[in-house]
Design a protein around this motif. Structure first.
Motif, mmCIF file in Angstrom:
data_model
loop_
_atom_site.group_PDB
_atom_site.id
_atom_site.type_symbol
_atom_site.label_atom_id
_atom_site.label_comp_id
_atom_site.label_asym_id
_atom_site.label_seq_id
_atom_site.Cartn_x
_atom_site.Cartn_y
_atom_site.Cartn_z
ATOM 1 N N THR A 1 0.570 -1.272 0.206
ATOM 2 C CA THR A 1 -0.127 -0.249 0.174
ATOM 3 C C THR A 1 1.096 1.404 0.146
ATOM 4 N N LEU B 1 -8.775 10.088 -7.970
ATOM 5 C CA LEU B 1 -9.293 8.740 -8.437
ATOM 6 C C LEU B 1 -10.125 9.362 -9.357
ATOM 7 N N TYR C 1 -12.416 2.645 -8.513
ATOM 8 C CA TYR C 1 -11.416 2.000 -7.176
ATOM 9 C C TYR C 1 -10.853 0.658 -6.817
ATOM 10 N N HIS D 1 -7.273 0.555 -6.167
ATOM 11 C CA HIS D 1 -6.700 0.503 -5.107
ATOM 12 C C HIS D 1 -5.141 1.232 -4.397
ATOM 13 N N PRO D 2 -4.934 1.480 -4.258
ATOM 14 C CA PRO D 2 -2.740 2.156 -3.784
ATOM 15 C C PRO D 2 -2.383 1.117 -3.337
ATOM 16 N N LEU D 3 -2.486 -0.189 -4.084
ATOM 17 C CA LEU D 3 -1.411 -0.752 -4.075
ATOM 18 C C LEU D 3 -0.247 -1.524 -5.266
ATOM 19 N N GLN E 1 -3.608 -3.542 -10.982
ATOM 20 C CA GLN E 1 -4.134 -1.669 -10.560
ATOM 21 C C GLN E 1 -3.920 -1.551 -12.016
ATOM 22 N N HIS F 1 -7.353 -0.837 -13.970
ATOM 23 C CA HIS F 1 -8.271 0.478 -13.630
ATOM 24 C C HIS F 1 -7.837 1.178 -14.134
ATOM 25 N N TYR G 1 2.557 3.621 -10.522
ATOM 26 C CA TYR G 1 2.301 2.209 -10.518
ATOM 27 C C TYR G 1 3.590 1.510 -11.459
#
Length: 185
Positions: free
Chosen positions: A14, A23, A105, A107-109, A114, A117, A162
């Motif tokens: 995270t 977002l 949605y 995610h901060p992963l 990701q 997304h 990312y």
């Protein structure tokens, strides 16, 4: 001990900073990409408004709306519409709409998955355009270029946080990776 390693893994996964503004920017981009091909779905299933509703919900969130039940419900409904569509192109359009609503949605992963997304709606839209053109891959490549032009500096900034898009995913995965490569310096 198990709890400690789980916590360490969670902390490593995270480490992406995402604001509500980030977002909203990503979701606005995804909605615009999906909307570009919406007419393909509507020609196939003129009485089915689920993909349009998902795109509308994404746009509403991007303009400052809530990230909640409507987004989730319309994303799931668009996915169901994809399963019920009569043509592969219409299926891809509905998936693009689902991805647009799902972009909220992100995610901060720090995981490559990701990236879907961020770029999934654009990749599904490019694939839909390819299929409409008789599976002409140059049309998909043109869709990638259009999506890259549509990406705001904020979207490019978020993407850069990312890892690169993951392998796999068939043709949509290839289009995702092409767009990812196009947007990264």
């Amino acid at each position: 001990m198990a709890g400690e390693s789980g916590t360490a893994e969670a902390a490593e996964a995270t480490d992406i900073a995402l604001s509500r503004h980030d977002l909203r920017e990503v979701t606005a981009f995804a909605a615009a990409c999906a909307e570009e091909v919406l007419a393909v779905f509507e020609a196939d299933r003129p009485d089915d408004g689920r993909p349009r509703e998902a795109i509308d919900a994404a746009r509403e969130f991007a303009r400052g709306g809530a990230r909640g039940k409507r987004l989730r419900d319309t994303a799931w409904a668009a996915l169901k519409a994809a399963k019920e569509a009569d043509t592969p192109a219409a299926q891809e359009v509905a998936r693009a709409a689902m991805a647009a609503a799902g972009a909220a949605y992100l995610h901060p992963l720090a995981k490559a998955t990701q990236v879907k997304h961020i770029l999934g709606a654009a990749a599904h839209a490019a694939r839909a355009a390819e299929l409409v053109a008789g599976d002409d891959r140059t049309v998909g490549a043109e869709g990638v270029v259009r999506a890259a032009r549509r990406a705001t500096p904020a979207v490019v900034d978020v993407l850069g946080r990312y890892p690169a898009a993951p392998g796999g995913g068939g043709r949509v995965g290839e289009l995702t990776r092409a767009l990812d490569a196009h947007l990264r310096p």
